[in-house]
Design a protein around this motif. Structure first.
Motif, PDB file in Angstrom:
ATOM      1  N   ILE A  52       0.841  -1.208   0.000  1.00  0.00           N
ATOM      2  CA  ILE A  52       0.000   0.000   0.000  1.00  0.00           C
ATOM      3  C   ILE A  52       0.871   1.250   0.000  1.00  0.00           C
ATOM      4  O   ILE A  52       0.613   2.205  -0.752  1.00  0.00           O
ATOM      5  N   LYS A  53       1.909   1.267   0.807  1.00  0.00           N
ATOM      6  CA  LYS A  53       2.800   2.438   0.863  1.00  0.00           C
ATOM      7  C   LYS A  53       3.520   2.651  -0.467  1.00  0.00           C
ATOM      8  O   LYS A  53       3.769   3.782  -0.872  1.00  0.00           O
ATOM      9  N   GLN A  54       3.824   1.578  -1.172  1.00  0.00           N
ATOM     10  CA  GLN A  54       4.439   1.694  -2.495  1.00  0.00           C
ATOM     11  C   GLN A  54       3.453   2.325  -3.478  1.00  0.00           C
ATOM     12  O   GLN A  54       3.830   3.184  -4.280  1.00  0.00           O
ATOM     13  N   ILE A  55       2.199   1.940  -3.415  1.00  0.00           N
ATOM     14  CA  ILE A  55       1.166   2.542  -4.268  1.00  0.00           C
ATOM     15  C   ILE A  55       1.064   4.038  -3.981  1.00  0.00           C
ATOM     16  O   ILE A  55       1.000   4.863  -4.901  1.00  0.00           O
ATOM     17  N   ILE A  56       1.077   4.391  -2.706  1.00  0.00           N
ATOM     18  CA  ILE A  56       0.973   5.799  -2.304  1.00  0.00           C
ATOM     19  C   ILE A  56       2.173   6.590  -2.811  1.00  0.00           C
ATOM     20  O   ILE A  56       2.017   7.710  -3.331  1.00  0.00           O
ATOM     21  N   THR A 100      -8.750  -4.907  -6.479  1.00  0.00           N
ATOM     22  CA  THR A 100      -7.499  -5.372  -5.882  1.00  0.00           C
ATOM     23  C   THR A 100      -6.531  -4.193  -5.830  1.00  0.00           C
ATOM     24  O   THR A 100      -6.766  -3.153  -6.451  1.00  0.00           O
ATOM     25  N   LEU A 101      -5.432  -4.350  -5.134  1.00  0.00           N
ATOM     26  CA  LEU A 101      -4.420  -3.289  -5.094  1.00  0.00           C
ATOM     27  C   LEU A 101      -3.794  -3.064  -6.467  1.00  0.00           C
ATOM     28  O   LEU A 101      -3.256  -1.996  -6.741  1.00  0.00           O
ATOM     29  N   GLU A 102      -3.902  -4.059  -7.331  1.00  0.00           N
ATOM     30  CA  GLU A 102      -3.394  -3.923  -8.693  1.00  0.00           C
ATOM     31  C   GLU A 102      -4.391  -3.193  -9.591  1.00  0.00           C
ATOM     32  O   GLU A 102      -4.109  -2.916 -10.755  1.00  0.00           O
ATOM     33  N   GLY A 103      -5.576  -2.895  -9.069  1.00  0.00           N
ATOM     34  CA  GLY A 103      -6.581  -2.148  -9.822  1.00  0.00           C
ATOM     35  C   GLY A 103      -7.604  -3.000 -10.558  1.00  0.00           C
ATOM     36  O   GLY A 103      -8.460  -2.467 -11.258  1.00  0.00           O
ATOM     37  N   GLU A 139     -19.724  13.338  -0.420  1.00  0.00           N
ATOM     38  CA  GLU A 139     -18.288  13.116  -0.623  1.00  0.00           C
ATOM     39  C   GLU A 139     -18.032  11.785  -1.330  1.00  0.00           C
ATOM     40  O   GLU A 139     -18.782  10.823  -1.180  1.00  0.00           O
ATOM     41  N   THR A 140     -16.930  11.773  -2.095  1.00  0.00           N
ATOM     42  CA  THR A 140     -16.437  10.541  -2.709  1.00  0.00           C
ATOM     43  C   THR A 140     -15.000  10.360  -2.249  1.00  0.00           C
ATOM     44  O   THR A 140     -14.182  11.270  -2.383  1.00  0.00           O
ATOM     45  N   VAL A 141     -14.717   9.193  -1.692  1.00  0.00           N
ATOM     46  CA  VAL A 141     -13.409   8.896  -1.109  1.00  0.00           C
ATOM     47  C   VAL A 141     -12.949   7.535  -1.607  1.00  0.00           C
ATOM     48  O   VAL A 141     -13.749   6.609  -1.737  1.00  0.00           O
ATOM     49  N   THR A 142     -11.646   7.421  -1.891  1.00  0.00           N
ATOM     50  CA  THR A 142     -11.055   6.127  -2.206  1.00  0.00           C
ATOM     51  C   THR A 142     -10.260   5.659  -1.001  1.00  0.00           C
ATOM     52  O   THR A 142      -9.413   6.389  -0.479  1.00  0.00           O
ATOM     53  N   PHE A 143     -10.553   4.443  -0.559  1.00  0.00           N
ATOM     54  CA  PHE A 143      -9.909   3.840   0.603  1.00  0.00           C
ATOM     55  C   PHE A 143      -9.007   2.700   0.161  1.00  0.00           C
ATOM     56  O   PHE A 143      -9.360   1.950  -0.753  1.00  0.00           O
ATOM     57  N   LEU A 144      -7.868   2.557   0.815  1.00  0.00           N
ATOM     58  CA  LEU A 144      -6.981   1.410   0.629  1.00  0.00           C
ATOM     59  C   LEU A 144      -6.987   0.633   1.943  1.00  0.00           C
ATOM     60  O   LEU A 144      -6.494   1.126   2.958  1.00  0.00           O
ATOM     61  N   ILE A 167      -9.068  -1.978  -2.577  1.00  0.00           N
ATOM     62  CA  ILE A 167      -9.273  -0.546  -2.781  1.00  0.00           C
ATOM     63  C   ILE A 167     -10.770  -0.376  -3.018  1.00  0.00           C
ATOM     64  O   ILE A 167     -11.375  -1.137  -3.779  1.00  0.00           O
ATOM     65  N   SER A 168     -11.361   0.621  -2.376  1.00  0.00           N
ATOM     66  CA  SER A 168     -12.786   0.864  -2.543  1.00  0.00           C
ATOM     67  C   SER A 168     -13.021   2.353  -2.722  1.00  0.00           C
ATOM     68  O   SER A 168     -12.540   3.160  -1.926  1.00  0.00           O
ATOM     69  N   THR A 169     -13.752   2.712  -3.778  1.00  0.00           N
ATOM     70  CA  THR A 169     -14.164   4.095  -3.980  1.00  0.00           C
ATOM     71  C   THR A 169     -15.620   4.187  -3.544  1.00  0.00           C
ATOM     72  O   THR A 169     -16.476   3.470  -4.061  1.00  0.00           O
ATOM     73  N   VAL A 170     -15.875   5.060  -2.571  1.00  0.00           N
ATOM     74  CA  VAL A 170     -17.178   5.148  -1.927  1.00  0.00           C
ATOM     75  C   VAL A 170     -17.750   6.548  -2.121  1.00  0.00           C
ATOM     76  O   VAL A 170     -17.057   7.541  -1.925  1.00  0.00           O
ATOM     77  N   THR A 171     -19.024   6.619  -2.503  1.00  0.00           N
ATOM     78  CA  THR A 171     -19.746   7.887  -2.574  1.00  0.00           C
ATOM     79  C   THR A 171     -20.869   7.823  -1.551  1.00  0.00           C
ATOM     80  O   THR A 171     -21.725   6.945  -1.617  1.00  0.00           O
ATOM     81  N   LEU A 172     -20.836   8.750  -0.595  1.00  0.00           N
ATOM     82  CA  LEU A 172     -21.876   8.817   0.427  1.00  0.00           C
ATOM     83  C   LEU A 172     -22.988   9.720  -0.096  1.00  0.00           C
ATOM     84  O   LEU A 172     -22.840  10.936  -0.173  1.00  0.00           O
TER      85      LEU A 172
END
Length: 184
Positions: A52-56, A100-103, A139-144, A167-172
């Motif tokens: 995850i830190k490498q992706i960031i 997945t973390l690979e997208g 709001e729309t947020v992407t979580f790892l 990885i999840s992209t969430v829209t509240l």
């Protein structure tokens, strides 16, 4: 003489009767399995966090925030008006996806219908439950999420396997306050 024999028999009877002793177990278990499991899980968490830190580090287009709850996220759409975040019992309506973390898509937004969720009163994986608590309406947020914050060891028994970080992209979409008045 007879008295002596009875007395010796009485003493022998009293001395020979004793309470039963507890038996020792044939095999003794040590905590080695638990210790091995702890070490294995620490290695899994470290490897996932490294990934995850490498992706960031490689993503210079987003500003990631580290959550004290053990996941990372960034905003696509952020509400700066100071609107409220959901609280215990509030009803939230949201859309999300899982990759997945690979997208690679695990579940697209089209596969997952808009979800209505009563905060902390229904089942939802821990990372998403905690992530919704920091979001505001619109709001729309992407979580790892590392696997222990997602579906963990068991996966979802469908498309997500053992120890899969997501990885999840969430829209509240909407927050409805809990209705405490039964007369309404």
């Amino acid at each position: 003489m007879r008295n002596l024999i009875f007395m010796l028999l009485g003493i022998l009877l009293v001395v020979s009767c004793k309470s039963p002793e507890a038996r020792k177990p044939v095999t003794q278990k040590s905590g080695s399995y638990i210790n091995e499991s702890i070490e294995r899980n620490k290695k899994i968490v470290a490897a996932e966090e490294k990934q995850i830190k490498q992706i960031i580090e490689e993503d210079s287009t987003h500003q990631y925030i580290s959550s004290p709850n053990g996941f990372w996220y960034y905003y696509h759409t952020k509400d700066t008006t100071g609107a409220a975040t959901p609280e215990f019992g509030d009803i939230v309506e949201f859309d999300y996806n899982l990759r997945t973390l690979e997208g690679q898509n695990i579940y697209s937004k089209e596969e997952l219908p808009t979800r209505t969720y009563a905060m902390d009163k229904e089942k939802l994986f821990s990372g998403l439950r905690e992530g919704l608590k920091i979001m505001k309406e619109g709001e729309t947020v992407t979580f790892l999420f590392p696997s222990h914050k997602a579906f963990g060891y068991y996966g979802d028994k469908k498309k997500i396997g053992t120890n899969v970080p997501v990885i999840s992209t969430v829209t509240l979409n909407k927050i409805s306050q809990e209705n405490n008045n039964p007369n309404n």
